[in-house]
Write a protein that holds these residues in place. Structure first.
Motif, PDB file in Angstrom:
ATOM      1  N   GLY A   1      -4.745  -1.127  -6.030  1.00 18.14           N
ATOM      2  CA  GLY A   1      -5.237   0.071  -6.692  1.00 18.14           C
ATOM      3  C   GLY A   1      -6.746   0.207  -6.642  1.00 18.14           C
TER       4      GLY A   1
ATOM      5  N   SER B   1      -8.685   0.642  -3.974  1.00 16.13           N
ATOM      6  CA  SER B   1      -9.201   1.563  -2.953  1.00 16.13           C
ATOM      7  C   SER B   1      -8.216   2.687  -2.716  1.00 16.13           C
ATOM      8  CB  SER B   1      -9.445   0.824  -1.639  1.00 16.13           C
ATOM      9  OG  SER B   1     -10.436  -0.164  -1.789  1.00 16.13           O
ATOM     10  N   ALA B   2      -8.779   3.867  -2.480  1.00 16.22           N
ATOM     11  CA  ALA B   2      -7.964   5.043  -2.165  1.00 16.22           C
ATOM     12  C   ALA B   2      -8.686   5.848  -1.089  1.00 16.22           C
ATOM     13  CB  ALA B   2      -7.722   5.890  -3.403  1.00 16.22           C
TER      14      ALA B   2
ATOM     15  N   THR C   1       0.866  -1.171   0.000  1.00 16.93           N
ATOM     16  CA  THR C   1       0.000   0.000   0.000  1.00 16.93           C
ATOM     17  C   THR C   1       0.906   1.224   0.000  1.00 16.93           C
ATOM     18  OG1 THR C   1      -1.929  -0.994   1.044  1.00 16.93           O
ATOM     19  CG2 THR C   1      -1.542   1.337   1.480  1.00 16.93           C
TER      20      THR C   1
ATOM     21  N   ILE D   1      -3.278   4.592  -1.377  1.00 20.39           N
ATOM     22  CA  ILE D   1      -3.892   3.690  -2.342  1.00 20.39           C
ATOM     23  C   ILE D   1      -3.425   2.276  -2.033  1.00 20.39           C
ATOM     24  CG2 ILE D   1      -2.028   4.057  -4.036  1.00 20.39           C
ATOM     25  CD1 ILE D   1      -4.221   3.811  -6.228  1.00 20.39           C
TER      26      ILE D   1
ATOM     27  N   SER E   1      -2.866   7.524  -7.879  1.00 27.14           N
ATOM     28  CA  SER E   1      -2.933   6.374  -8.779  1.00 27.14           C
ATOM     29  C   SER E   1      -1.589   5.659  -8.748  1.00 27.14           C
ATOM     30  CB  SER E   1      -3.276   6.814 -10.205  1.00 27.14           C
ATOM     31  OG  SER E   1      -2.288   7.701 -10.709  1.00 27.14           O
TER      32      SER E   1
END
Length: 124
Positions: free
Chosen positions: A55, A57-58, A33, A51, A71
Motif C-alpha cells: 500500500g 506506492s500507487a 499488487t 497499488i 486504496s
C-alpha cells in the motif's frame, strides 16, 4: 489462488463520484499488487490504477490522475477505487486484478487473476 469480485458500479452523472470495491478471497491477498483496468465498447482494455502489496506506492493513468484514488484494506481483503469528477469518457467495464509482482504493475499480462467486471456509466 485468488478470486476477485468487484462491486459499486452504476450510472452517474458527469461530475459525480463512485467508489468501486474489489473483494478478494484467499489468505495471501496482502502479497499481491492490485490493479484496476477498464474496457469501453470497441476499445482495448486499459490500465487505470495500481497499488503495491504494502500500500506504500500507487500509480495512475494520466487520464484519471488527480480524479481517482486507490486504496486497500488488508484486514478486509478489499481494494477500492474512488472515482471523482467522472466524465462520460470514463464509461467502461471496470476490472480488478491481482499480480504476484511486488512493484508497480501496469501491463495487463502481468496480472494473474481477474474479476468479472462492474459496469460504470457516466451520463453527460
Amino acid at each position: 489462488q485468488v478470486q476477485l469480485v468487484e462491486s459499486g458500479g452504476g450510472l452517474v452523472q458527469a461530475g459525480g463520484s463512485l467508489r468501486l470495491s474489489c473483494a478478494a478471497s484467499g489468505r495471501t491477498f496482502s502479497r499481491y499488487t492490485m490493479g484496476w483496468f477498464r474496457q469501453a465498447p470497441g476499445k482495448a482494455r486499459e490500465f487505470v490504477a495500481t497499488i503495491t502489496w504494502s500500500g506504500s506506492s500507487a500509480y495512475f493513468a494520466d487520464s484519471v490522475k488527480a480524479r481517482f484514488t486507490i486504496s486497500r484494506d488488508s484486514a478486509k481483503n478489499t481494494v477500492y477505487l474512488q472515482m471523482n469528477s467522472l466524465k462520460p469518457e470514463d464509461t467502461a467495464v471496470y476490472y480488478c486484478a491481482a499480480s504476484i509482482q511486488s512493484d508497480i504493475v501496469v501491463r495487463p499480462w502481468s496480472y494473474s487473476y481477474w474479476g468479472q467486471g462492474t459496469q460504470v456509466t457516466v451520463s453527460s
